[in-house]
Design a protein around this motif. Structure first.
Motif, short mmCIF file in Angstrom:
data_model
loop_
_atom_site.label_atom_id
_atom_site.label_comp_id
_atom_site.label_asym_id
_atom_site.label_seq_id
_atom_site.Cartn_x
_atom_site.Cartn_y
_atom_site.Cartn_z
N ALA A 146 0.85 -1.18 0.00
CA ALA A 146 0.00 0.00 0.00
C ALA A 146 0.89 1.24 0.00
CB ALA A 146 -0.92 0.00 1.21
N ARG A 147 0.65 2.11 -0.96
CA ARG A 147 1.44 3.35 -1.06
C ARG A 147 0.57 4.52 -0.64
NH1 ARG A 147 2.15 6.64 -5.54
NH2 ARG A 147 1.35 5.00 -6.90
N PHE A 148 1.12 5.32 0.28
CA PHE A 148 0.39 6.45 0.84
C PHE A 148 1.15 7.75 0.57
CE2 PHE A 148 -0.74 2.82 3.44
CZ PHE A 148 -2.11 2.95 3.62
N ALA A 149 0.39 8.81 0.45
CA ALA A 149 0.95 10.15 0.53
C ALA A 149 0.52 10.69 1.89
CB ALA A 149 0.43 11.05 -0.58
N PRO A 150 1.40 10.59 2.93
CA PRO A 150 0.99 10.96 4.28
C PRO A 150 0.55 12.42 4.35
CG PRO A 150 3.08 9.79 4.31
CD PRO A 150 2.79 10.13 2.88
N PRO A 151 -0.35 12.74 5.30
CA PRO A 151 -0.82 14.12 5.42
C PRO A 151 0.27 15.10 5.79
CG PRO A 151 -1.55 12.78 7.27
CD PRO A 151 -0.96 11.84 6.27
N ASP A 152 1.33 14.61 6.42
CA ASP A 152 2.48 15.47 6.72
C ASP A 152 3.71 14.58 6.79
OD1 ASP A 152 3.06 14.59 9.55
OD2 ASP A 152 0.99 15.28 9.77
N ALA A 153 4.86 15.20 6.66
CA ALA A 153 6.11 14.44 6.62
C ALA A 153 6.77 14.37 7.99
CB ALA A 153 7.07 15.07 5.62
N GLY A 154 6.13 14.92 9.01
CA GLY A 154 6.75 14.92 10.33
C GLY A 154 6.16 13.85 11.22
N GLY A 155 6.42 13.99 12.52
CA GLY A 155 5.87 13.06 13.48
C GLY A 155 6.37 11.65 13.29
N ASP A 156 5.54 10.69 13.67
CA ASP A 156 5.93 9.29 13.59
C ASP A 156 6.07 8.81 12.16
OD1 ASP A 156 5.87 9.25 16.32
OD2 ASP A 156 3.84 8.44 16.45
N LEU A 157 5.38 9.46 11.23
CA LEU A 157 5.40 8.99 9.84
C LEU A 157 6.63 9.47 9.09
CD1 LEU A 157 1.64 9.63 8.92
CD2 LEU A 157 2.69 7.49 9.66
N GLY A 158 7.23 10.57 9.57
CA GLY A 158 8.31 11.20 8.81
C GLY A 158 9.48 10.29 8.54
N THR A 213 6.40 9.81 0.04
CA THR A 213 5.64 8.56 -0.12
C THR A 213 6.00 7.59 1.00
OG1 THR A 213 5.53 8.78 -2.52
CG2 THR A 213 5.23 6.58 -1.62
N LEU A 214 4.99 6.93 1.50
CA LEU A 214 5.18 5.90 2.52
C LEU A 214 4.60 4.59 1.97
CD1 LEU A 214 5.76 4.73 5.32
CD2 LEU A 214 3.57 5.65 6.09
N VAL A 215 5.42 3.55 1.94
CA VAL A 215 4.98 2.24 1.44
C VAL A 215 4.97 1.25 2.59
CG1 VAL A 215 5.46 0.33 -0.13
CG2 VAL A 215 5.88 2.69 -0.87
N SER A 251 6.56 -11.59 6.33
CA SER A 251 7.39 -10.42 6.62
C SER A 251 6.55 -9.16 6.53
CB SER A 251 8.58 -10.33 5.65
OG SER A 251 8.12 -10.12 4.33
N ALA A 252 7.06 -8.10 7.14
CA ALA A 252 6.42 -6.79 7.10
C ALA A 252 7.49 -5.75 6.81
CB ALA A 252 5.71 -6.49 8.42
N ARG A 253 7.14 -4.77 5.99
CA ARG A 253 8.09 -3.71 5.64
C ARG A 253 7.39 -2.36 5.70
NH1 ARG A 253 12.86 -5.46 3.06
NH2 ARG A 253 12.89 -7.71 2.66
N ALA A 254 8.15 -1.37 6.14
CA ALA A 254 7.69 0.02 6.14
C ALA A 254 8.82 0.86 5.56
CB ALA A 254 7.33 0.48 7.54
N GLY A 255 8.52 1.60 4.52
CA GLY A 255 9.56 2.40 3.89
C GLY A 255 10.72 1.57 3.38
N GLY A 256 10.45 0.32 2.99
CA GLY A 256 11.49 -0.55 2.48
C GLY A 256 12.29 -1.28 3.54
N ARG A 257 12.00 -1.03 4.82
CA ARG A 257 12.75 -1.66 5.91
C ARG A 257 11.92 -2.76 6.56
NH1 ARG A 257 14.34 3.32 9.57
NH2 ARG A 257 12.72 4.40 8.38
N LEU A 258 12.58 -3.84 6.92
CA LEU A 258 11.90 -4.90 7.66
C LEU A 258 11.50 -4.39 9.05
CD1 LEU A 258 14.05 -8.04 6.79
CD2 LEU A 258 11.62 -7.74 6.28
N VAL A 259 10.25 -4.63 9.41
CA VAL A 259 9.75 -4.16 10.70
C VAL A 259 8.82 -5.21 11.29
CG1 VAL A 259 9.85 -1.71 10.06
CG2 VAL A 259 7.76 -3.02 9.61
N PRO A 260 8.55 -5.14 12.58
CA PRO A 260 7.51 -6.01 13.15
C PRO A 260 6.13 -5.61 12.62
CG PRO A 260 8.90 -5.04 14.87
CD PRO A 260 9.21 -4.32 13.61
N VAL A 261 5.21 -6.55 12.65
CA VAL A 261 3.84 -6.25 12.20
C VAL A 261 3.24 -5.14 13.07
CG1 VAL A 261 1.52 -7.21 11.93
CG2 VAL A 261 3.50 -8.56 11.28
#
Length: 576
Positions: free
Chosen positions: A66-78, A85-87, A99-109
């Motif tokens: 899922a590809r998102f355009a976050p409402p802002d680039a700061g905070g926890d999403l930045g 873009t946040l994937v 597996s789970a990935r956020a921003g191309g990095r392996l992360v916990p679910v």
């Protein structure tokens, strides 16, 4: 907003990509085509629990992005965003955990869930059912009451947990009272017994020797008498040694070489005299004393009894007594701890009650405004006589969420007495009530994308038109994704996806303006003909006119006005 969703190997979906637009996105299709799987895929991407049953039989396992355009680039999403873009990606494997990935990095679910909760909120039939639960209704009221109330509620929950913890410690301490008293009695007896014995180091060895001497007193006296006679009697050892010494002394006078023997003989005479004195003293000291022997034996028996109970040797017994004394002191100190815990329980209970009272007052102040806001939304959703009241039901004792719970009562029309929502509302009324609640929450949070899966179940006709109009109004300030079977809702879409299934595999594609009338016609009548096409085109035309008509959906409707009044009242520090 959600810009793109790619799904592979999920149920009947072999491979599909959806490009979403701002505003209202709808997914339609025949029953069983796989429409709901799109929302399932999105749920996986934002951290929902996945199972192997979701995998296709002919594939390696589901994979979603899922590809998102976050409402802002700061905070926890930045930190997870790159080039705006946040994937979020998720894969499930039958032979592994996936597996789970956020921003191309392996992360916990759990990271996907944390990020996804700020981007998407999914509403489906289970949310409609959840709305019937008083705990969910109370949670809704708390969210409506505002952030200050939520902070107060969090403070109350901390105080409640602290009170439960201290009460648990006190109950555990009280629960051990009998056992503790028994242990204190035993320890007190053991300490007193050991201390009363007054043991001395090496006492058992000393007493054993004395016991042996007293028990054999008569024999020892006889042996001492024999030794004394042999040493000092007539013609005994001492006399003979003295004669030998005198003879050697005379020899030494004649021959100096006998001087050494003479000296040694003189020393032996002196030593024999001394030894004879010692033997006589020993004999005089050996007495047959039955009373003393009995006392010594009794003392030895006491020590052996203590050894049997507490350890071998005086040192072990004394060490046991020392440990028992320390344990006894600790148990006697429990009473002080109990008093301290009771005082702490009283303090925390008073704090919990004070916070519970404030939480209850906040809820009582917010409940009428929430009822007004939801009722206003219900009227917008085609229930002109519908009414929601929010009542507070006392729980008697303060629980994890306070001393009361919210109960939504519903009246479908004028003259009908309000009753609990679960007992009187139909499926369509429940769906619209849930949408009304979500519409009210839209004024309270910043979730950019709202997903509604089959929330239109059980409605049709005018109600369907009203629900479509409200979803379109929500889509003015949020991105809205709707899985629907109603043409009245689909006609208002800014982007319309259709899901089809062929040979067991589903496909998803976006419809262009020329294709939409045919899909709406199918939804209206089950077939495409001149009549259904005409009706579909009329729906599209009507939807376009209403969506563009600002007077039809004012920016600050009755629900928003109720919310605003509640917030203003809070700022002024009085009930709304």
């Amino acid at each position: 907003m959600l810009e793109e969703l790619h799904v592979a190997g999920l149920g009947v979906i072999r491979d599909a990509s959806l490009d979403f637009s701002p505003g209202l996105n709808v997914l339609t299709g025949e029953t069983g085509a796989g429409k709901t799987l799109v929302t399932v895929a999105l749920a996986l991407a934002i951290g929902a629990r996945g199972t192997s049953e979701l995998a296709r039989a002919d594939g390696p396992g589901p994979a979603v992005e899922a590809r998102f355009a976050p409402p802002d680039a700061g905070g926890d999403l930045g930190e997870w965003t790159e080039d705006g873009t946040l994937v979020l990606a998720r894969s499930l494997r039958p032979d592994a955990r996936g597996s789970a990935r956020a921003g191309g990095r392996l992360v916990p679910v759990s990271t996907l869930a944390s990020l996804g909760s700020k981007l998407v909120e999914i509403h489906g039939q289970h949310q409609v059912e959840r709305l019937l639960n008083p705990s969910a209704q109370t949670e809704f009221l708390d969210r409506f009451a505002g952030p200050e109330h939520l902070r107060l509620l969090a403070e109350y929950r901390v105080a409640h947990e602290q009170l439960l913890h201290v009460r648990g410690r006190l109950e555990a301490l009280d629960g051990r009272t009998r056992e503790r008293e028994r242990e204190k009695d035993l320890l007190g007896y053991q300490v007193a017994e050991i201390e009363a014995a007054g043991l001395e180091p090496n006492e058992p060895q000393v007493l054993a020797a004395e016991s042996s001497r007293l028990a054999n007193a008569e024999r020892l006296q006889g042996l001492a008498d024999g030794a004394s006679f042999a040493l000092g009697g007539d013609e005994a050892a001492v006399d003979r040694l003295r004669q030998a010494a005198q003879a050697l002394e005379a020899a030494a006078a004649l021959d100096p070489s006998a001087a050494d023997a003479s000296a040694r003989a003189a020393a032996l005479v002196a030593e024999a005299d001394d030894l004879a004195g010692i033997v006589r003293a020993y004999r005089d000291g050996v007495d047959a004393d039955p009373a003393r022997l009995a006392a010594v034996e009794e003392r030895l028996h006491l020590i052996r009894d203590l050894e049997r109970k507490y350890g071998d040797g005086v040192e072990a017994i004394v060490a046991f007594g020392r440990e028992a004394r320390d344990r006894l002191a600790g148990l006697e100190g429990d009473e002080g701890e109990r008093m301290g815990l009771r005082e702490e329980v009283e303090r925390l209970a008073a704090r919990q009650d004070a916070l519970a009272s404030r939480v209850g007052k906040d809820r009582a102040a917010a409940a009428p405004d929430l009822a007004e806001a939801v009722t206003a939304e219900l009227r917008e959703l085609g229930l002109p006589g519908g009414r929601i009241d929010v009542t507070l039901e006392s729980l008697g004792l303060s629980g994890p969420d306070g001393g009361e719970r919210a109960v939504f009562v519903f009246a479908a029309g004028p003259g009908q007495p309000p009753r609990p929502l679960a007992k009187v509302a139909s499926g369509g009324e429940l769906s619209r009530t849930m949408l009304a609640c979500r519409s009210v929450l839209a004024d309270l949070d910043d979730i950019p994308t709202l997903v509604f899966d089959e929330v239109d179940a059980g409605i049709g006709g005018r109600a369907a038109v009203a629900v479509g109009r409200r979803l379109a109004a929500l889509a003015r300030t949020r991105q809205v994704v709707v899985v629907t079977h109603l043409a009245q809702i689909a006609s208002r879409a800014d982007r319309h996806f259709v899901v089809t299934k062929s040979e067991g595999a589903a496909a998803v594609r976006a419809l262009d303006a020329g294709e939409r009338p045919e899909e709406l016609a199918r939804m209206l009548s089950g077939s495409v003909n001149d009549v259904s096409l005409a009706h579909a085109r009329e729906l599209l035309s009507s939807a376009t006119d209403r969506t563009g008509d600002s007077a039809d959906e004012p920016a600050a409707g009755p629900a928003q006005a109720a919310v605003a009044r509640g917030r203003t009242a809070k700022r002024r520090g009085r009930p709304a």
